[in-house]
Motif scaffolding. Structure first.
Motif, PDB file in Angstrom:
ATOM      1  N   VAL A  95       0.832  -1.204   0.000  1.00  0.00           N
ATOM      2  CA  VAL A  95       0.000   0.000   0.000  1.00  0.00           C
ATOM      3  C   VAL A  95       0.868   1.255   0.000  1.00  0.00           C
ATOM      4  CG1 VAL A  95      -1.815  -1.215   1.312  1.00  0.00           C
ATOM      5  CG2 VAL A  95      -0.160   0.209   2.535  1.00  0.00           C
ATOM      6  N   GLU A  96       0.299   2.349  -0.504  1.00  0.00           N
ATOM      7  CA  GLU A  96       1.007   3.622  -0.400  1.00  0.00           C
ATOM      8  C   GLU A  96       1.005   4.049   1.054  1.00  0.00           C
ATOM      9  OE1 GLU A  96      -0.288   6.668  -3.110  1.00  0.00           O
ATOM     10  OE2 GLU A  96      -0.621   5.156  -4.664  1.00  0.00           O
ATOM     11  N   ASN A  97       2.121   4.610   1.485  1.00  0.00           N
ATOM     12  CA  ASN A  97       2.265   4.987   2.873  1.00  0.00           C
ATOM     13  C   ASN A  97       1.619   6.347   3.139  1.00  0.00           C
ATOM     14  OD1 ASN A  97       3.097   4.882   5.496  1.00  0.00           O
ATOM     15  ND2 ASN A  97       5.159   5.608   5.067  1.00  0.00           N
ATOM     16  N   LYS A  98       0.282   6.381   3.060  1.00  0.00           N
ATOM     17  CA  LYS A  98      -0.448   7.639   3.269  1.00  0.00           C
ATOM     18  C   LYS A  98      -1.440   7.470   4.394  1.00  0.00           C
ATOM     19  CE  LYS A  98      -0.009   9.653  -1.247  1.00  0.00           C
ATOM     20  NZ  LYS A  98      -0.506   9.585  -2.609  1.00  0.00           N
ATOM     21  N   PHE A  99      -1.703   8.572   5.116  1.00  0.00           N
ATOM     22  CA  PHE A  99      -2.649   8.418   6.210  1.00  0.00           C
ATOM     23  C   PHE A  99      -4.026   8.068   5.634  1.00  0.00           C
ATOM     24  CE2 PHE A  99      -4.921  12.407   5.819  1.00  0.00           C
ATOM     25  CZ  PHE A  99      -3.973  13.335   5.416  1.00  0.00           C
ATOM     26  N   GLY A 100      -4.749   7.298   6.370  1.00  0.00           N
ATOM     27  CA  GLY A 100      -6.075   6.924   5.908  1.00  0.00           C
ATOM     28  C   GLY A 100      -6.124   5.544   5.277  1.00  0.00           C
ATOM     29  N   VAL A 101      -5.006   5.063   4.713  1.00  0.00           N
ATOM     30  CA  VAL A 101      -5.041   3.765   4.037  1.00  0.00           C
ATOM     31  C   VAL A 101      -5.330   2.648   5.046  1.00  0.00           C
ATOM     32  CG1 VAL A 101      -3.766   2.100   2.637  1.00  0.00           C
ATOM     33  CG2 VAL A 101      -3.451   4.536   2.237  1.00  0.00           C
ATOM     34  N   LEU A 102      -4.625   2.708   6.168  1.00  0.00           N
ATOM     35  CA  LEU A 102      -4.823   1.690   7.210  1.00  0.00           C
ATOM     36  C   LEU A 102      -6.273   1.707   7.714  1.00  0.00           C
ATOM     37  CD1 LEU A 102      -3.665  -0.439   9.119  1.00  0.00           C
ATOM     38  CD2 LEU A 102      -3.014   1.412  10.648  1.00  0.00           C
ATOM     39  N   ALA A 103      -6.783   2.920   7.980  1.00  0.00           N
ATOM     40  CA  ALA A 103      -8.153   3.054   8.479  1.00  0.00           C
ATOM     41  C   ALA A 103      -9.144   2.494   7.461  1.00  0.00           C
ATOM     42  CB  ALA A 103      -8.467   4.526   8.772  1.00  0.00           C
ATOM     43  N   HIS A 104      -8.883   2.762   6.197  1.00  0.00           N
ATOM     44  CA  HIS A 104      -9.751   2.308   5.124  1.00  0.00           C
ATOM     45  C   HIS A 104      -9.790   0.777   5.050  1.00  0.00           C
ATOM     46  CE1 HIS A 104     -11.455   4.460   1.454  1.00  0.00           C
ATOM     47  NE2 HIS A 104     -12.104   3.338   1.611  1.00  0.00           N
ATOM     48  N   VAL A 105      -8.603   0.167   5.103  1.00  0.00           N
ATOM     49  CA  VAL A 105      -8.504  -1.296   5.026  1.00  0.00           C
ATOM     50  C   VAL A 105      -9.177  -1.936   6.246  1.00  0.00           C
ATOM     51  CG1 VAL A 105      -6.908  -3.252   5.020  1.00  0.00           C
ATOM     52  CG2 VAL A 105      -6.426  -1.248   3.605  1.00  0.00           C
ATOM     53  N   ALA A 106      -8.858  -1.430   7.423  1.00  0.00           N
ATOM     54  CA  ALA A 106      -9.456  -1.978   8.644  1.00  0.00           C
ATOM     55  C   ALA A 106     -10.979  -1.822   8.608  1.00  0.00           C
ATOM     56  CB  ALA A 106      -8.861  -1.283   9.870  1.00  0.00           C
ATOM     57  N   GLY A 107     -11.438  -0.676   8.082  1.00  0.00           N
ATOM     58  CA  GLY A 107     -12.872  -0.404   7.969  1.00  0.00           C
ATOM     59  C   GLY A 107     -13.583  -1.405   7.055  1.00  0.00           C
ATOM     60  N   PHE A 162     -14.188  -6.944  16.415  1.00  0.00           N
ATOM     61  CA  PHE A 162     -14.057  -6.285  15.118  1.00  0.00           C
ATOM     62  C   PHE A 162     -14.462  -4.826  15.273  1.00  0.00           C
ATOM     63  CE2 PHE A 162     -18.472  -6.053  13.900  1.00  0.00           C
ATOM     64  CZ  PHE A 162     -19.073  -7.211  14.387  1.00  0.00           C
ATOM     65  N   GLY A 163     -13.834  -4.009  14.521  1.00  0.00           N
ATOM     66  CA  GLY A 163     -14.146  -2.588  14.581  1.00  0.00           C
ATOM     67  C   GLY A 163     -13.179  -1.787  15.432  1.00  0.00           C
ATOM     68  N   VAL A 164     -12.539  -2.409  16.412  1.00  0.00           N
ATOM     69  CA  VAL A 164     -11.656  -1.639  17.300  1.00  0.00           C
ATOM     70  C   VAL A 164     -10.470  -1.085  16.514  1.00  0.00           C
ATOM     71  CG1 VAL A 164     -10.209  -1.683  19.369  1.00  0.00           C
ATOM     72  CG2 VAL A 164     -12.332  -2.979  19.326  1.00  0.00           C
ATOM     73  N   LEU A 165      -9.877  -1.953  15.699  1.00  0.00           N
ATOM     74  CA  LEU A 165      -8.724  -1.531  14.907  1.00  0.00           C
ATOM     75  C   LEU A 165      -9.110  -0.407  13.946  1.00  0.00           C
ATOM     76  CD1 LEU A 165      -5.811  -1.975  13.964  1.00  0.00           C
ATOM     77  CD2 LEU A 165      -6.684  -3.684  12.384  1.00  0.00           C
ATOM     78  N   ALA A 166     -10.267  -0.572  13.277  1.00  0.00           N
ATOM     79  CA  ALA A 166     -10.735   0.447  12.326  1.00  0.00           C
ATOM     80  C   ALA A 166     -10.965   1.769  13.054  1.00  0.00           C
ATOM     81  CB  ALA A 166     -12.015  -0.016  11.649  1.00  0.00           C
ATOM     82  N   HIS A 167     -11.517   1.680  14.256  1.00  0.00           N
ATOM     83  CA  HIS A 167     -11.805   2.865  15.050  1.00  0.00           C
ATOM     84  C   HIS A 167     -10.521   3.618  15.418  1.00  0.00           C
ATOM     85  CE1 HIS A 167     -15.544   4.118  17.407  1.00  0.00           C
ATOM     86  NE2 HIS A 167     -14.760   5.168  17.282  1.00  0.00           N
ATOM     87  N   VAL A 168      -9.543   2.861  15.878  1.00  0.00           N
ATOM     88  CA  VAL A 168      -8.274   3.461  16.297  1.00  0.00           C
ATOM     89  C   VAL A 168      -7.563   4.081  15.090  1.00  0.00           C
ATOM     90  CG1 VAL A 168      -5.969   2.973  17.232  1.00  0.00           C
ATOM     91  CG2 VAL A 168      -7.994   1.937  18.286  1.00  0.00           C
ATOM     92  N   ALA A 169      -7.481   3.323  14.005  1.00  0.00           N
ATOM     93  CA  ALA A 169      -6.822   3.834  12.794  1.00  0.00           C
ATOM     94  C   ALA A 169      -7.547   5.087  12.291  1.00  0.00           C
ATOM     95  CB  ALA A 169      -6.791   2.757  11.717  1.00  0.00           C
ATOM     96  N   LEU A 201      -8.957   8.125  22.668  1.00  0.00           N
ATOM     97  CA  LEU A 201      -8.810   6.665  22.695  1.00  0.00           C
ATOM     98  C   LEU A 201      -9.292   6.117  24.036  1.00  0.00           C
ATOM     99  CD1 LEU A 201      -5.287   6.152  21.052  1.00  0.00           C
ATOM    100  CD2 LEU A 201      -7.475   5.422  20.119  1.00  0.00           C
ATOM    101  N   ASN A 202      -8.905   6.803  25.108  1.00  0.00           N
ATOM    102  CA  ASN A 202      -9.280   6.342  26.447  1.00  0.00           C
ATOM    103  C   ASN A 202     -10.788   6.313  26.659  1.00  0.00           C
ATOM    104  OD1 ASN A 202      -7.141   5.444  28.149  1.00  0.00           O
ATOM    105  ND2 ASN A 202      -6.261   7.508  28.046  1.00  0.00           N
ATOM    106  N   LYS A 203     -11.502   7.131  25.869  1.00  0.00           N
ATOM    107  CA  LYS A 203     -12.966   7.172  26.000  1.00  0.00           C
ATOM    108  C   LYS A 203     -13.656   6.015  25.282  1.00  0.00           C
ATOM    109  CE  LYS A 203     -13.498  12.136  26.571  1.00  0.00           C
ATOM    110  NZ  LYS A 203     -13.531  13.324  25.703  1.00  0.00           N
ATOM    111  N   LEU A 204     -12.965   5.409  24.324  1.00  0.00           N
ATOM    112  CA  LEU A 204     -13.583   4.304  23.558  1.00  0.00           C
ATOM    113  C   LEU A 204     -13.822   3.112  24.470  1.00  0.00           C
ATOM    114  CD1 LEU A 204     -11.601   4.318  20.169  1.00  0.00           C
ATOM    115  CD2 LEU A 204     -13.826   5.318  20.649  1.00  0.00           C
ATOM    116  N   ILE A 205     -14.993   2.547  24.320  1.00  0.00           N
ATOM    117  CA  ILE A 205     -15.437   1.504  25.248  1.00  0.00           C
ATOM    118  C   ILE A 205     -14.593   0.221  25.143  1.00  0.00           C
ATOM    119  CG2 ILE A 205     -17.219   0.536  23.716  1.00  0.00           C
ATOM    120  CD1 ILE A 205     -19.041   0.516  26.286  1.00  0.00           C
ATOM    121  N   ASN A 206     -14.075  -0.078  23.949  1.00  0.00           N
ATOM    122  CA  ASN A 206     -13.320  -1.323  23.767  1.00  0.00           C
ATOM    123  C   ASN A 206     -11.826  -1.183  24.055  1.00  0.00           C
ATOM    124  OD1 ASN A 206     -15.519  -1.674  21.092  1.00  0.00           O
ATOM    125  ND2 ASN A 206     -15.544  -3.019  22.870  1.00  0.00           N
ATOM    126  N   ILE A 207     -11.443   0.013  24.507  1.00  0.00           N
ATOM    127  CA  ILE A 207     -10.015   0.227  24.787  1.00  0.00           C
ATOM    128  C   ILE A 207      -9.788   0.158  26.297  1.00  0.00           C
ATOM    129  CG2 ILE A 207      -8.119   1.892  24.614  1.00  0.00           C
ATOM    130  CD1 ILE A 207      -8.778   2.226  21.848  1.00  0.00           C
TER     131      ILE A 207
END
Lengths: 157, 157
Positions: free
Chosen positions: A9-21, B13-20, B64-70
């Motif tokens: 992946v390109e090392n840009k912010f948002g890519v990780l969040a997008h994939v995890a999402g 599921f979702g925790v990683l997406a939330h954090v990213a 992050l500390n406010k998120l329920i799964n953290i």
């Protein structure tokens, strides 16, 4: 079934969040995820281990391939690949059990990275199996902390 | 400034997406992220390396500390900690340079994990510095593939 996905992946912010999402929207739980730069600092490689059926995963792969910041996605589950994981583990230690812990560490080819008054911290590298075995063997002594990288994998040529 | 964040999270599921998502919403680029299970399969630990100023990062930590799964979030940048990273690296090899590559591998305490007709794959563990040095030393031979876990870290007691 557990799948291992390797993506450039390109090392840009948002890519990780997008994939995890994308994974979480499908209700997949990610077993582990590791992302780090390649030899090109603009490009990162993600290795994701996920429990999913073949069909749903195929759909996610198609969606990933459409994302503009994703260079390539491969499911390397069925290919020959080398997989490794790194774990740091801090175990309680006392005069009585010290020798026993050190013997287990040697069997696991562990490296001692820190010795405290009441704990020893080990670095262990291996396949998923080896890492799980290490945790089981060390659990009776009292595990204070475990940090794992998650699996990374590289296809054999 | 580079910060190393260590977080204990529920393995849902979702925790990683939330954090990213929280990091990317602030425009932070994540240098590396590693997430894997702890000795309790319900709980995972994330280690995130991010380039950010102290103030903004403090705000993200609060969110992050406010998120329920953290369960917990710590910035261990300024504490004494052991940090390690694992890399698999595949390098081109031929009759002429084989010995030279093997000598570099020995210096780096690398372990050979696969040998192909034209490549050698090494496993290297170390601090960020050591990993970067390894890439620089091996680059002249031709790097075919790099997979890195990203940094994991454990505070010394």
């Amino acid at each position: 079934m557990k799948h291992t996905i390797s993506a450039l992946v390109e090392n840009k912010f948002g890519v990780l969040a997008h994939v995890a999402g994308l994974f979480s929207a499908r209700g997949f739980n990610i077993d582990s995820l590791a992302v780090g730069k390649t030899d090109d600092p603009e490009i990162s490689r993600m290795t994701i281990v996920v429990d999913a059926d073949d069909l749903t995963l195929e759909q996610v792969k198609k969606q990933l391939n459409k994302l503009i910041n994703i260079i390539s996605v491969h499911d390397i589950t069925k290919r020959n690949f080398i997989d490794r994981e790194l774990m740091l583990i801090k175990v309680s230690i006392n005069k009585k059990n010290r020798q026993q812990v050190l013997e287990i560490a040697e069997t696991l080819e562990a490296k001692t990275v820190h010795v405290g008054m009441k704990t020893i911290s080990l670095q262990i590298v291996g396949s998923l199996d080896k890492i799980e075995t290490a945790i089981k063997l060390l659990k009776p002594f009292g595990i204070k902390e475990v940090v794992r990288t998650g699996r990374i994998a590289m296809a054999e040529e």
